[in-house]
Motif scaffolding. Structure first.
Motif, PDB file in Angstrom:
ATOM      1  N   GLY A 144      34.687  21.986  47.826  1.00 55.17           N
ATOM      2  CA  GLY A 144      35.049  22.075  49.241  1.00 55.17           C
ATOM      3  C   GLY A 144      33.839  22.274  50.119  1.00 55.17           C
ATOM      4  O   GLY A 144      32.730  21.835  49.804  1.00 55.17           O
ATOM      5  N   THR A 145      34.068  22.964  51.232  1.00 56.28           N
ATOM      6  CA  THR A 145      32.982  23.214  52.171  1.00 56.28           C
ATOM      7  C   THR A 145      33.195  24.551  52.856  1.00 56.28           C
ATOM      8  O   THR A 145      34.333  24.994  53.038  1.00 56.28           O
ATOM      9  N   GLY A 146      32.100  25.211  53.231  1.00 57.30           N
ATOM     10  CA  GLY A 146      32.181  26.464  53.974  1.00 57.30           C
ATOM     11  C   GLY A 146      32.636  27.628  53.117  1.00 57.30           C
ATOM     12  O   GLY A 146      32.780  27.527  51.896  1.00 57.30           O
ATOM     13  N   GLY A 147      32.866  28.754  53.786  1.00 57.10           N
ATOM     14  CA  GLY A 147      33.384  29.937  53.118  1.00 57.10           C
ATOM     15  C   GLY A 147      32.340  30.676  52.303  1.00 57.10           C
ATOM     16  O   GLY A 147      31.207  30.214  52.125  1.00 57.10           O
ATOM     17  N   PRO A 148      32.702  31.844  51.772  1.00 55.19           N
ATOM     18  CA  PRO A 148      31.788  32.623  50.936  1.00 55.19           C
ATOM     19  C   PRO A 148      31.379  31.831  49.696  1.00 55.19           C
ATOM     20  O   PRO A 148      32.142  31.004  49.182  1.00 55.19           O
ATOM     21  N   GLN A 149      30.193  32.112  49.217  1.00 51.48           N
ATOM     22  CA  GLN A 149      29.678  31.420  48.035  1.00 51.48           C
ATOM     23  C   GLN A 149      29.575  32.357  46.826  1.00 51.48           C
ATOM     24  O   GLN A 149      28.944  32.010  45.832  1.00 51.48           O
ATOM     25  N   GLU A 150      30.230  33.501  46.905  1.00 53.48           N
ATOM     26  CA  GLU A 150      30.243  34.464  45.807  1.00 53.48           C
ATOM     27  C   GLU A 150      31.582  34.371  45.064  1.00 53.48           C
ATOM     28  O   GLU A 150      32.625  34.767  45.592  1.00 53.48           O
ATOM     29  N   PRO A 151      31.588  33.814  43.842  1.00 54.47           N
ATOM     30  CA  PRO A 151      32.862  33.591  43.138  1.00 54.47           C
ATOM     31  C   PRO A 151      33.716  34.837  42.972  1.00 54.47           C
ATOM     32  O   PRO A 151      34.947  34.752  42.971  1.00 54.47           O
ATOM     33  N   SER A 152      33.094  36.010  42.825  1.00 59.04           N
ATOM     34  CA  SER A 152      33.858  37.215  42.505  1.00 59.04           C
ATOM     35  C   SER A 152      34.795  37.650  43.630  1.00 59.04           C
ATOM     36  O   SER A 152      35.730  38.422  43.389  1.00 59.04           O
ATOM     37  N   ILE A 153      34.568  37.178  44.850  1.00 56.00           N
ATOM     38  CA  ILE A 153      35.448  37.586  45.947  1.00 56.00           C
ATOM     39  C   ILE A 153      36.372  36.450  46.407  1.00 56.00           C
ATOM     40  O   ILE A 153      37.194  36.650  47.305  1.00 56.00           O
ATOM     41  N   LEU A 154      36.224  35.284  45.794  1.00 52.42           N
ATOM     42  CA  LEU A 154      37.071  34.161  46.184  1.00 52.42           C
ATOM     43  C   LEU A 154      38.422  34.243  45.479  1.00 52.42           C
ATOM     44  O   LEU A 154      38.598  34.946  44.497  1.00 52.42           O
TER      45      LEU A 154
END
Length: 210
Positions: A144-154
């Motif tokens: 996708g695009t945008g948003g946080p880039q830290e997997p642990s909070i997605l």
């Protein structure tokens, strides 16, 4: 990010995400008769104000005082009545069974903190009420695009649904998960239109609304 960091982010741009409601909030609440709504981590209030304009009695919370002040300003500009509170989703204790709609839109926390926020949301849901959780999906980093880039909070739909089911069992209430999956959201970027991958989970507490 802590509340001070979010304060700085909100000060840096006005408004950060615009003033129109999120498309999935519109989609998932448009069939509901207005009642009491709780918007958790409401940011600058775009969804809370939209709900209030449609007759909902809304309590909106965020741990950023700057966001809450901007939400108050947006509501005043549009003549909408919203009850604003500076409150942290991880520790806030909303009225048990007090809300016909509980909204968590783009609240991204580590797993244990997210579970605490979801537990508060389930506790706040009245019989016959609907809970809507929207967030950036973990696959958004790659696809996708945008948003946080830290997997642990997605978000992951199966994890959110499992957390909701577990906290409902712990609280001794029934909760029906009606939808749990990914949805695509068009996003305008400098390179043209792109797609963001979001997670949408919708649950309802059985019973008659008061």
């Amino acid at each position: 990010m802590d509340s001070d960091a979010w304060d700085e982010r909100y000060r840096a741009a006005e408004p950060v995400w615009g003033t129109a409601p999120n498309r999935f909030v519109v989609e998932q609440t448009g069939d509901l008769a207005p009642g009491r709504a709780l918007d958790v981590a409401a940011g600058e209030g775009r969804n809370a104000v939209w709900l209030a304009e449609r007759g909902w009695r809304v309590r909106a919370t965020d741990f950023s005082p700057v966001a809450v002040e901007r939400g108050r300003r947006l509501a005043a500009e549009r003549g909408a009545e919203v009850d604003w509170d500076v409150a942290d989703a991880r520790t806030d204790a909303p009225e048990p069974g007090g809300y016909d709609l509980v909204l968590l839109a783009y609240l991204h926390l580590p797993a244990e903190e997210r579970r605490r926020a979801l537990a508060g949301a389930v506790r706040a849901l009245a019989p016959g009420g609907r809970l809507v959780s929207i967030g950036h999906d973990r696959s958004n980093i790659e696809h996708g695009t945008g948003g946080p880039q830290e997997p642990s909070i997605l978000h992951d739909a199966a994890e959110i649904a499992a957390d909701l089911a577990a906290t409902a069992r712990d609280q001794g209430v029934a909760l029906d998960i009606g939808r749990a999956g990914t949805v695509l959201r068009p996003v305008r970027t400098e390179g043209g239109e792109a797609q963001a991958v979001d997670t949408l989970v919708v649950a309802e507490r059985p019973g008659e609304r008061s």
